[in-house]
Scaffold this motif. Structure first.
Motif, PDB file in Angstrom:
ATOM      1  N   VAL A 276      12.769  36.223  17.864  1.00 36.41           N
ATOM      2  CA  VAL A 276      12.430  35.133  18.785  1.00 36.41           C
ATOM      3  C   VAL A 276      13.457  33.999  18.687  1.00 36.41           C
ATOM      4  CG1 VAL A 276      10.818  33.870  17.290  1.00 36.41           C
ATOM      5  CG2 VAL A 276      10.532  33.812  19.753  1.00 36.41           C
ATOM      6  N   LEU A 277      13.935  33.695  17.496  1.00 37.27           N
ATOM      7  CA  LEU A 277      14.962  32.658  17.353  1.00 37.27           C
ATOM      8  C   LEU A 277      16.258  33.065  18.041  1.00 37.27           C
ATOM      9  CD1 LEU A 277      14.323  31.683  13.627  1.00 37.27           C
ATOM     10  CD2 LEU A 277      13.816  30.271  15.650  1.00 37.27           C
ATOM     11  N   THR A 278      16.639  34.322  17.900  1.00 36.08           N
ATOM     12  CA  THR A 278      17.862  34.816  18.544  1.00 36.08           C
ATOM     13  C   THR A 278      17.732  34.773  20.059  1.00 36.08           C
ATOM     14  OG1 THR A 278      18.366  36.227  16.653  1.00 36.08           O
ATOM     15  CG2 THR A 278      19.402  36.811  18.749  1.00 36.08           C
ATOM     16  N   ALA A 279      16.584  35.185  20.573  1.00 40.06           N
ATOM     17  CA  ALA A 279      16.381  35.186  22.025  1.00 40.06           C
ATOM     18  C   ALA A 279      16.562  33.789  22.607  1.00 40.06           C
ATOM     19  CB  ALA A 279      14.995  35.733  22.365  1.00 40.06           C
ATOM     20  N   VAL A 280      16.028  32.786  21.945  1.00 40.15           N
ATOM     21  CA  VAL A 280      16.153  31.411  22.446  1.00 40.15           C
ATOM     22  C   VAL A 280      17.563  30.877  22.222  1.00 40.15           C
ATOM     23  CG1 VAL A 280      15.360  29.040  22.107  1.00 40.15           C
ATOM     24  CG2 VAL A 280      13.706  30.896  22.302  1.00 40.15           C
ATOM     25  N   ALA A 281      18.123  31.093  21.040  1.00 45.85           N
ATOM     26  CA  ALA A 281      19.468  30.578  20.743  1.00 45.85           C
ATOM     27  C   ALA A 281      20.508  31.176  21.681  1.00 45.85           C
ATOM     28  CB  ALA A 281      19.827  30.864  19.291  1.00 45.85           C
ATOM     29  N   ALA A 282      20.293  32.398  22.137  1.00 47.01           N
ATOM     30  CA  ALA A 282      21.256  33.083  22.998  1.00 47.01           C
ATOM     31  C   ALA A 282      21.067  32.765  24.482  1.00 47.01           C
ATOM     32  CB  ALA A 282      21.157  34.597  22.777  1.00 47.01           C
ATOM     33  N   THR A 283      20.057  31.989  24.812  1.00 46.07           N
ATOM     34  CA  THR A 283      19.814  31.655  26.212  1.00 46.07           C
ATOM     35  C   THR A 283      20.883  30.683  26.692  1.00 46.07           C
ATOM     36  OG1 THR A 283      17.445  31.912  25.866  1.00 46.07           O
ATOM     37  CG2 THR A 283      18.110  30.742  27.838  1.00 46.07           C
ATOM     38  N   ALA A 284      21.550  31.048  27.768  1.00 37.88           N
ATOM     39  CA  ALA A 284      22.601  30.197  28.327  1.00 37.88           C
ATOM     40  C   ALA A 284      21.982  28.938  28.941  1.00 37.88           C
ATOM     41  CB  ALA A 284      23.379  30.974  29.389  1.00 37.88           C
ATOM     42  N   PRO A 285      22.751  27.846  28.998  1.00 35.35           N
ATOM     43  CA  PRO A 285      22.208  26.592  29.528  1.00 35.35           C
ATOM     44  C   PRO A 285      21.641  26.703  30.944  1.00 35.35           C
ATOM     45  CG  PRO A 285      24.292  26.190  28.450  1.00 35.35           C
ATOM     46  CD  PRO A 285      24.107  27.693  28.493  1.00 35.35           C
TER      47      PRO A 285
ATOM     48  N   HIS B 229      12.288  30.753  27.840  1.00 33.95           N
ATOM     49  CA  HIS B 229      10.851  30.990  27.953  1.00 33.95           C
ATOM     50  C   HIS B 229      10.127  31.069  26.610  1.00 33.95           C
ATOM     51  CE1 HIS B 229      10.743  31.603  32.271  1.00 33.95           C
ATOM     52  NE2 HIS B 229      11.858  32.289  32.148  1.00 33.95           N
ATOM     53  N   GLU B 230      10.749  31.601  25.589  1.00 31.80           N
ATOM     54  CA  GLU B 230      10.074  31.837  24.310  1.00 31.80           C
ATOM     55  C   GLU B 230      10.059  30.604  23.416  1.00 31.80           C
ATOM     56  OE1 GLU B 230      12.722  33.660  25.356  1.00 31.80           O
ATOM     57  OE2 GLU B 230      11.938  35.643  25.777  1.00 31.80           O
ATOM     58  N   GLY B 231      10.109  29.447  23.998  1.00 33.14           N
ATOM     59  CA  GLY B 231      10.277  28.228  23.234  1.00 33.14           C
ATOM     60  C   GLY B 231       9.185  27.917  22.237  1.00 33.14           C
ATOM     61  N   GLN B 232       7.928  28.057  22.618  1.00 33.63           N
ATOM     62  CA  GLN B 232       6.850  27.728  21.687  1.00 33.63           C
ATOM     63  C   GLN B 232       6.868  28.676  20.493  1.00 33.63           C
ATOM     64  OE1 GLN B 232       5.631  24.994  21.785  1.00 33.63           O
ATOM     65  NE2 GLN B 232       5.132  24.357  23.838  1.00 33.63           N
ATOM     66  N   GLU B 233       7.195  29.943  20.727  1.00 33.47           N
ATOM     67  CA  GLU B 233       7.319  30.896  19.621  1.00 33.47           C
ATOM     68  C   GLU B 233       8.483  30.521  18.716  1.00 33.47           C
ATOM     69  OE1 GLU B 233       7.712  34.586  21.688  1.00 33.47           O
ATOM     70  OE2 GLU B 233       5.545  34.899  21.757  1.00 33.47           O
TER      71      GLU B 233
ATOM     72  N   LYS C 247      18.614  21.216  28.661  1.00 36.36           N
ATOM     73  CA  LYS C 247      18.077  21.519  29.991  1.00 36.36           C
ATOM     74  C   LYS C 247      17.486  22.921  30.041  1.00 36.36           C
ATOM     75  CE  LYS C 247      20.920  18.656  32.967  1.00 36.36           C
ATOM     76  NZ  LYS C 247      21.799  18.658  34.119  1.00 36.36           N
ATOM     77  N   ASN C 248      16.536  23.089  30.961  1.00 35.65           N
ATOM     78  CA  ASN C 248      15.914  24.387  31.228  1.00 35.65           C
ATOM     79  C   ASN C 248      15.184  24.959  30.029  1.00 35.65           C
ATOM     80  OD1 ASN C 248      16.776  24.524  33.918  1.00 35.65           O
ATOM     81  ND2 ASN C 248      18.753  25.336  33.314  1.00 35.65           N
ATOM     82  N   ALA C 249      14.580  24.114  29.236  1.00 39.11           N
ATOM     83  CA  ALA C 249      13.838  24.577  28.067  1.00 39.11           C
ATOM     84  C   ALA C 249      12.346  24.416  28.334  1.00 39.11           C
ATOM     85  CB  ALA C 249      14.249  23.796  26.831  1.00 39.11           C
ATOM     86  N   GLY C 250      11.636  25.537  28.308  1.00 39.64           N
ATOM     87  CA  GLY C 250      10.218  25.555  28.619  1.00 39.64           C
ATOM     88  C   GLY C 250       9.387  24.510  27.907  1.00 39.64           C
ATOM     89  N   PRO C 251       9.379  24.487  26.583  1.00 41.24           N
ATOM     90  CA  PRO C 251       8.503  23.536  25.899  1.00 41.24           C
ATOM     91  C   PRO C 251       8.819  22.080  26.212  1.00 41.24           C
ATOM     92  CG  PRO C 251       9.304  25.171  24.368  1.00 41.24           C
ATOM     93  CD  PRO C 251      10.051  25.367  25.652  1.00 41.24           C
ATOM     94  N   LEU C 252      10.092  21.721  26.250  1.00 41.64           N
ATOM     95  CA  LEU C 252      10.445  20.332  26.533  1.00 41.64           C
ATOM     96  C   LEU C 252       9.913  19.925  27.898  1.00 41.64           C
ATOM     97  CD1 LEU C 252      11.809  17.661  25.939  1.00 41.64           C
ATOM     98  CD2 LEU C 252      13.970  18.672  26.694  1.00 41.64           C
ATOM     99  N   ASP C 253      10.093  20.781  28.890  1.00 41.88           N
ATOM    100  CA  ASP C 253       9.597  20.480  30.230  1.00 41.88           C
ATOM    101  C   ASP C 253       8.078  20.323  30.234  1.00 41.88           C
ATOM    102  OD1 ASP C 253      12.211  20.656  31.112  1.00 41.88           O
ATOM    103  OD2 ASP C 253      11.967  22.632  32.031  1.00 41.88           O
TER     104      ASP C 253
END
Length: 137
Positions: A36-45, A50-54, A103-109
């Protein structure tokens, strides 16, 4: 996202993630966090994270094993203690948290829309400081 408080596990997605960590075999728990950390860290700006809360919940579990980290004591987190986690999860968790405050981060939004963006960001900053201050390799 159903949330009842601002804590790292105080929402449906993170609580479900805690159950997923519990369900994993002891030798696979670090991989659940890493995935889950890799999926979020690899998300382009320009992509939506989507997996932010996890990822926040995973970062909290990693930070709990760092010097100065707070233990995860919520009933919504994993019930079983985690084995020692690899130190290389620490910088990965920092990268994931950095992505989630951009930008474009689920939890922050979601938290900003709920009027709790500053409070959520303060919790993320605390996690990040613990993780960034701990040896990573």
């Amino acid at each position: 996202m159903g949330a009842w408080d601002i804590g790292h596990f105080d929402n449906d997605t993170a609580a479900d993630f805690g159950g997923r960590v519990d369900a994993a075999a002891a030798e696979k728990k670090a991989e659940v966090l890493r995935d889950v950390l890799t999926a979020v860290a690899a998300t382009a700006p320009q992509e939506y994270a989507h997996e932010g809360q996890e990822a926040v919940a995973a970062a909290a579990l990693v930070a709990a094993q760092c010097p100065g980290g707070d233990p995860v004591t919520t009933p919504y987190g994993p019930k079983a203690p985690l084995p020692p986690l690899p130190a290389d999860l620490r910088p990965l968790a920092v990268r994931a948290l950095d992505r989630l405050t951009a930008k474009n981060a689920g939890p922050l939004d979601l938290w900003a829309d709920a009027g709790a963006g500053r409070e959520w960001l303060a919790g993320i900053a605390t996690l990040r400081a613990v993780l960034a201050g701990a040896p990573g390799e």
